[in-house]
Design an enzyme around this catalytic site. Sequence first.
Site: not given
Length: 261
Positions: A144, A201
């Site tokens: 992040n 992902c």
Amino acid sequence: MAHETESLMAMQAPSLNDEELLRYSRQIFLKQWDLEGQDNAKKAHVLIIGAGGLGCPAALYLAGAGIGKLTLVDDDVVEISNLHRQIAYRESDVGLPKVKALKQQLQCLNHNVKIDTFQQRVDEAWLLDFLDTSIHLVLDCTDNFSIRSALNRACQRKKIPLVSGAAIRYQGQVALYDFTRAEQACAVCLYGEGEMPDAYCHEAGILGPVVGLMGTQQALLALQWLQGISRLNQLYVLDAQRLIWRQLSAKKDSQCPVCSQ
Ligand SMILES: [Zn+2]
């Protein structure tokens, strides 16, 4: 085997008992690690932010190596789509908080390691409050951007070394930022503001071994730093389709808004 352990015990390490000498014998026999390195590992406290594809292998190797204390932080629960790459989890863990499931696995691996957990999302205020001199090293195992950015600023400000990893598709990168040293560049020096690797992902895809290599290399960089043999200002980049590692030298930016003062 018995002979090896006897010779270790004859060397005497006040803080290591017989079981620890046997358990860690294969790394204690390494030059540049030996009893002093094992003693340093036992005294170390490592904070791991993120218990996913990077955090699982990194935490397993650090617990195996005998790091004295690990603190795990993650707000997520284990999902079935995590299992192909988040190697600490089993089907029976689906639905459990990741920090709880990871702690269980790590304690099964090595009961000597003290493990604290926080099931929460990290932000800069929490980091500035939590990061103090009792933490020797931080691993950024998140995917992040805002947490990466906050970790870079907070660790630089508190002068705590940060090992950052990222992986997406067939690519990965790892770097150690040793903020105890004045000439260390930060992530903004390397990437610029707003450009740090951000990897989701679920959108882009990832192969398990690719993120596993990055998490493993984070553990290796952490152990090297504890040994005092880490290299300054290096970025390691993997092209996993061609199996090529590149090592890039970074330079501190004298105008960097984070670390130039
Ligand atoms: Zn900088």
